[in-house]
Design a protein around this motif. Structure first.
Motif, mmCIF file in Angstrom:
data_model
loop_
_atom_site.group_PDB
_atom_site.id
_atom_site.type_symbol
_atom_site.label_atom_id
_atom_site.label_comp_id
_atom_site.label_asym_id
_atom_site.label_seq_id
_atom_site.Cartn_x
_atom_site.Cartn_y
_atom_site.Cartn_z
ATOM 1 N N THR A 49 -8.243 3.675 12.892
ATOM 2 C CA THR A 49 -7.105 3.295 12.040
ATOM 3 C C THR A 49 -6.386 2.108 12.649
ATOM 4 O OG1 THR A 49 -5.469 4.685 13.141
ATOM 5 C CG2 THR A 49 -6.694 5.709 11.350
ATOM 6 N N GLU B 24 -2.458 0.251 12.551
ATOM 7 C CA GLU B 24 -1.076 0.432 12.140
ATOM 8 C C GLU B 24 -0.247 -0.768 12.577
ATOM 9 O OE1 GLU B 24 1.204 3.508 14.092
ATOM 10 O OE2 GLU B 24 2.805 3.334 12.622
ATOM 11 N N ARG C 138 -12.431 8.397 14.263
ATOM 12 C CA ARG C 138 -11.889 7.812 13.068
ATOM 13 C C ARG C 138 -11.030 6.626 13.493
ATOM 14 N NH1 ARG C 138 -7.542 8.882 10.241
ATOM 15 N NH2 ARG C 138 -7.757 8.268 8.092
ATOM 16 N N LYS D 173 3.838 0.582 6.091
ATOM 17 C CA LYS D 173 4.068 1.491 7.231
ATOM 18 C C LYS D 173 2.933 2.505 7.375
ATOM 19 C CE LYS D 173 8.480 0.063 7.563
ATOM 20 N NZ LYS D 173 8.484 -0.655 6.283
ATOM 21 N N GLY D 174 2.748 3.001 8.599
ATOM 22 C CA GLY D 174 1.790 4.079 8.853
ATOM 23 C C GLY D 174 0.377 3.590 9.151
ATOM 24 N N GLU D 175 -0.518 4.520 9.342
ATOM 25 C CA GLU D 175 -1.895 4.211 9.728
ATOM 26 C C GLU D 175 -2.802 4.011 8.511
ATOM 27 O OE1 GLU D 175 -3.632 6.532 13.061
ATOM 28 O OE2 GLU D 175 -1.776 7.671 12.984
ATOM 29 N N SER E 28 -3.497 4.476 2.449
ATOM 30 C CA SER E 28 -3.320 5.260 3.664
ATOM 31 C C SER E 28 -4.206 6.494 3.603
ATOM 32 C CB SER E 28 -1.876 5.671 3.834
ATOM 33 O OG SER E 28 -1.587 6.734 2.967
ATOM 34 N N ALA E 29 -4.432 7.037 4.764
ATOM 35 C CA ALA E 29 -5.326 8.181 4.915
ATOM 36 C C ALA E 29 -4.875 9.357 4.063
ATOM 37 C CB ALA E 29 -5.393 8.597 6.369
ATOM 38 N N ILE E 30 -3.590 9.483 3.900
ATOM 39 C CA ILE E 30 -3.073 10.624 3.145
ATOM 40 C C ILE E 30 -3.345 10.448 1.657
ATOM 41 C CG2 ILE E 30 -0.897 11.693 2.437
ATOM 42 C CD1 ILE E 30 -0.199 11.028 5.532
ATOM 43 N N GLU E 31 -3.097 9.236 1.197
ATOM 44 C CA GLU E 31 -3.445 8.962 -0.190
ATOM 45 C C GLU E 31 -4.934 9.230 -0.402
ATOM 46 O OE1 GLU E 31 -0.776 5.291 -1.603
ATOM 47 O OE2 GLU E 31 -1.691 4.983 0.355
#
Ligand SMILES: Nc1ncnc2c1ncn2[C@@H]1O[C@H](COP(=O)(O)OP(=O)(O)OP(=O)(O)O)[C@@H](O)[C@H]1O
Ligand SMILES: Nc1ncnc2c1ncn2[C@@H]1O[C@H](COP(=O)(O)OP(=O)(O)OP(=O)(O)O)[C@@H](O)[C@H]1O
Ligand SMILES: Nc1ncnc2c1ncn2[C@@H]1O[C@H](COP(=O)(O)OP(=O)(O)OP(=O)(O)O)[C@@H](O)[C@H]1O
Ligand SMILES: Nc1ncnc2c1ncn2[C@@H]1O[C@H](COP(=O)(O)OP(=O)(O)OP(=O)(O)O)[C@@H](O)[C@H]1O
Ligand SMILES: Nc1ncnc2c1ncn2[C@@H]1O[C@H](COP(=O)(O)OP(=O)(O)OP(=O)(O)O)[C@@H](O)[C@H]1O
Ligand SMILES: Nc1ncnc2c1ncn2[C@@H]1O[C@H](COP(=O)(O)OP(=O)(O)OP(=O)(O)O)[C@@H](O)[C@H]1O
Ligand SMILES: [Mg+2]
Ligand SMILES: [Mg+2]
Ligand SMILES: [Mg+2]
Ligand SMILES: [Mg+2]
Ligand SMILES: [Mg+2]
Ligand SMILES: [Mg+2]
Lengths: 249, 249, 249, 249, 249, 249
Positions: F205, F207, F203, F218-220, F237-240
């Motif tokens: 990413t 940053e 994967r 901010k973040g990856e 972002s990956a979390i979203e």
């Protein structure tokens, strides 16, 4: 003769430090690249000027003063004006390409301390920031000498009667405090700035690791870098934060 | 001829140590930066004076006596008065900037031991604290020599008939006991002061790792640094603590 | 010509070792600081005297005989009396401050072996304890030489017809067996003493890692240090212990 | 010209190796202290004699032949008789205390190979065991030279027409295959003996990591050391074992 | 001028590589001991001969050509015949015992490249395999020189107009790509062969880590070594594999 | 005088960088082998030409310009045409086999900077990419000198008035930012390209670790390499991403 605190003026920091930075002493600020060491070091001088009318000296060991001026302008801090008002002075202690002492391995620390003292006297400065010692460290090959030189700097600053910040580089968020494993023992006070990556998100925290001879809040506290104001410490710990949010529900 | 204990006077410590520190011997206190090594070392002398009328000698290898005086004043300990009453003496064993022996690598250990013995005799001191050996260690490049020198110090202290504390630096809470991996073997007694970060909170614990020839409580015990009293050890283990709190519910 | 076992007399140990220590051979006992290496080494001689009337020689490489005498008195073992009865002899093989061989790096191993043999002959000793080789190891800078010297010691002890214990230092509970990563291969037999910190509690265990040419129980067994008796091994493994306790419910 | 297998005669091993050890080649057996390297190396010769009437040569680099004789007697293997019947020969390649080559760093590998060849010819030996190369390794300071010497040994053994075992030391159960990180690449075949500590219990397994040019079972297989028979490999994998036991319920 | 792919002929590999290996370039194949580097390197030449009639050159840096011939015969590949048909040529670049250059530290890389070019021209070879560079690496002590030499090899091969494989050694399945931490950056293409131990079972996977300038499938794909066919890549990823099997239920 | 941003033209990147790369400064792009450093460095110039008509200079320290031309053709970028239109210039700063300076250890950095300046002036270039400094780094053995040289490069580029990218090598996805642990401190801006292996899948990413003096996301953030377009950053972002997908359900 008790240890007094100097109000930094950084929002939220007075709360977690029980009143500010130990007066007349040097505090080591350790952090990884981009952890806001330079912002902290500059804001310490900025708030001194704005809130307390105290002049400050900024010693830079690598970045050019002009770059710092420009970087801080983003927060609306016009360092150049303060320089003209004799409230701010830069000491450019970076090795220049033409400078060969770096190869010889002998950095003229005595000369640097004299330049700092000069500026401090001239501006009647109360605050000094040194950013960052990482750039001159690897010149001293012997750890014993390095440790003594570090001690010598903070002793000299103590004699000048200023409250100082000295930034140091870390290469990981939760390993050694600083690069050489001795900086944190020499320093009277140590603060750690973290920029932790968890689940692909970054989270900034500040922790007062030690304040010799005086009290402070323990543990990590979250902070943000506000485009208008710079560093803002959120004076409840992350855990309380979670508890609060789960309480509210 | 059995091993006696010397009551330290530090609250809660007598309980976990089954009576105090082994008398007439040296105890190594290892801890990270800010783990309260210096507070422990000073409080050991303070309580000796206050509770038992025993004089003490404090050997400092880096911090200036004046800084220690001031730092300890926060707890209400007026070292200066005791110095005037000949109950406390500082030996400043820190290398000074002008001192070149540090570069030559030969620290005059014999000279130091003589100065300690002098002060001990003069004050009829019963307690000695050395804080912290980290500042002179890296001078001895050979680990064999270092080990012998360490042994030599604690032998000499034994001969002087004092009960001593020697602090040592660690760079992580749960790795090697001390910096060079040999200190804990040379010492007769080892205590570890921890300042653990878990879930962004700090928690202080003290553990008696070993007391040669005598018994003690095992495992980590929580302690706090009280602004009025200094170190207060909570003489039940952290696990009992948890069980208690869950019992109360 | 089969490998016999020598009953140590340490409670519970005969059970886990299927009869004691391999007779006429050297067993390495590795452990961290305070893991009870010295207690084990001394108790091995003590029980030899008390239960079997066998004399023993204790070689110390760092601690003074007088300190060991005093430390063991805590268990009620009056070594001094046995010394007078010619049942116990100390060989003080520690480098003394005045001794310069440590700097030259050449420890007189031949001389030491001669002194041991002398004492063994004189006392008709059957048991020898060497505690701990860590103190002389770092003198041999070359790992090849170190390995050969280690082998030479255990060969010499074999020739003397004694059953011996040699203690070695470890710096972590679950990493390398011993400091240099070769000791455990040279030794015929290896026992590990652990003092594990889990959930802020310490737990002592003993494990027979190897007995060349003979059988033994596998895995870790808990033990305690009793103020009256010294080491007491609990001859069921920790896992059975848990099962038992859960059975009882 | 296909790669044949030589039946070892070790119970269960033929199954996991699809017929035994690659004939006419050297197999590296790597394991921690006490992992049964020497038992395997000896049993390989023992079964050759007992089951196939093939003579064997045992090269020892540290342990004395007499100790090995005695250690193996525990399994009822009377090596001495086989020596008299010219079925077994020891080559004692250990450095003796009087031998100074160890200091000079030049081990006479050519001489050793000649001695092995001699014995092989004399006994018409088909099997050779070398145990363990760890004892001579640290003599070659340059990794390049070490690698070439290792290769030279196995080439020479190939020329002699024997099937050989060479044991190597590991310091951890699941890290590098062997001490220097190159042994496993030089060897044609690699077997790992493990003695894993889990939940305070030890568990022995054998794994064929590689057999160049021929097939074998993959993964770890449990084995025991039987006091009567030596190594017995259980030819189903640990996982099947668990499944079986849970099926039976 | 776009980057073409050369069909390897290895079953399943064309699928995961989107058509084969980048033509006219060198691909680094990194793997632990026994991970099938040599099988891959040989099979690459074998399929070239069998499926495309393309001749190949096999450069061996340690194993003897005769051993490789025999090892590959297990798969039914009769290299010797192809050598006679001028379809396969071995270049034996292993240091011989009599060869002293290894000690001097200067490997004659220029000479080697000339020999390869010679063979390539002579056979009109399209494929070259070098197995494995680990055996000559440690001769170049300076990492800068090593990096340049590595680059020089792949440049030279590019000039010869061949598609090449160069194998490299790793000591762990999930740490650094290759031994020195620079090989993977110099190479145009990197493939990793893994042989992972999980729950005491081994599992083989192949991953294309990078193909400069062209596309490929990402992640690890399982493969097996078939006694008849050699490497067979299963062109669905392990995760899909699991999903499939759980779908089927 | 505020820090402006230069639109890169890379899809999605402007969003996560709050407008592009800090103008007139150098950004360090650190990544493992195959993490798309070269694609990013080239695409930065490509989009400058295509979208903004800005010429660019590409400095290569190891790969040949011809290989880069060919690799990028895969994305449909015909660098050669741009070279003819004086929109793109290569500077080949790779050490050639015949070049001996690499052995002497003194790379002519001054000469290189002059060549870059020349090309910049000639093309009126606004963008410069240096790929990758890893290939010349190990020439400077002293970390202090290395750090100064790095600083010197970015100072010189600042003087030339260009916005630059400098790629650096990492050997692990989540350890040190760059190879020597100092690069990230010297650079004004740091971007990390990751290619993470989780559950046998890769994967990618990107940053932004730091942008001195200006804001950024901010973040990856995940990105893909599209065969037609090159890098495409997915600006959530990956979390979203995960939350979204679980919301949709
Ligand atoms: N004007 C701004 N608005 C918002 N965020 C900013 C601004 N200026 C800086 N930042 C944030 O602060 C970070 C840089 O902080 P700073 O330069 O103080 O870090 P540092 O710890 O000194 O790093 P280094 O070790 O590289 O010197 C930037 O990466 C950015 O995230
Ligand atoms: N007056 C006080 N009131 C409350 N807490 C205090 C006071 N003085 C010190 N402390 C606490 O004690 C800590 C410092 O302890 P101390 O100086 O003994 O640590 P140390 O282990 O000696 O550290 P170092 O290795 O830096 O010398 C401070 O960080 C602070 O948290
Ligand atoms: N009389 C006693 N009563 C109870 N426990 C004791 C007594 N004497 C010693 N102990 C325990 O034994 C421990 C010391 O054991 P010992 O000196 O054998 O350790 P060691 O492994 O030799 O340590 P070192 O490496 O420091 O020499 C003490 O820390 C204590 O916990
Ligand atoms: N007669 C026996 N009966 C039962 N078990 C035995 C017997 N002999 C040896 N063992 C077991 O075998 C182990 C020793 O095996 P061995 O000597 O082959 O190990 P090794 O790998 O060669 O160790 P080292 O690296 O120390 O040489 C002993 O620790 C013991 O557990
Ligand atoms: N004929 C065969 N049939 C089945 N499996 C085989 C056959 N030949 C080899 N193998 C398998 O391939 C493995 C060896 O592969 P190979 O020699 O290519 O590994 P390698 O990565 O080159 O190792 P090294 O680093 O030791 O050179 C063997 O361990 C075996 O598992
Ligand atoms: N035309 C293409 N189509 C699709 N993917 C491509 C294409 N070209 C390159 N790639 C992808 O980009 C990766 C290479 O990227 P790049 O060369 O920029 O990496 P790098 O970080 O510079 O690596 P190195 O450190 O080896 O120089 C390839 O491994 C491939 O996955
Ligand atoms: Mg900074
Ligand atoms: Mg202190
Ligand atoms: Mg001891
Ligand atoms: Mg053995
Ligand atoms: Mg191979
Ligand atoms: Mg690249």
């Amino acid at each position: 003769m008790l240890i007094e605190k100097l109000e930094t003026g950084i929002e939220g920091f007075e709360h977690i430090s029980n009143g500010g930075l130990p007066k007349n002493r040097t505090t080591l600020i350790a952090g990884t690249a981009g952890s806001a060491k330079t912002v902290f070091a500059a804001q310490f001088l900025v708030e001194g000027i704005r809130q307390h009318g105290e002049a400050g000296v900024f010693v830079t060991f690598e970045e050019l003063p002009d770059d710092i001026r420009r970087n801080m302008l983003g927060f609306g801090w016009s360092i150049q004006e303060w320089e003209q008002e004799q409230k701010w002075a830069f000491i450019d202690a970076a090795p220049r390409p033409s400078d060969d002492s770096i190869i010889a391995g002998d950095y003229d620390l005595g000369g640097l301390l004299a330049r700092i003292e000069n500026a401090v006297t001239h501006l009647k400065a109360k605050r000094v920031s040194l950013d960052s010692i990482g750039a001159i460290l690897n010149r001293f090959q012997d750890l014993g000498i390095f440790r003594r030189e570090l001690f010598r700097i903070s002793s000299a600053l103590k004699t000048m009667g200023v409250t100082a910040i000295m930034t140091a580089e870390r290469t990981a968020e939760y390993g050694d405090i600083a690069r050489y494993g001795v900086e944190e023992f020499v320093a009277d006070n140590v603060i750690i700035l973290r920029n932790v990556l968890e689940h692909e998100k970054r989270r900034r925290t500040v922790e007062i690791l030690k304040f010799r001879g005086t009290s402070h809040q323990k543990g990590e506290f979250p902070f943000t870098i506000d485009p208008q104001q710079g560093i803002i410490v959120i004076p409840i710990s992350a855990i309380e934060l979670k508890q609060k949010s789960s309480d509210t529900r």
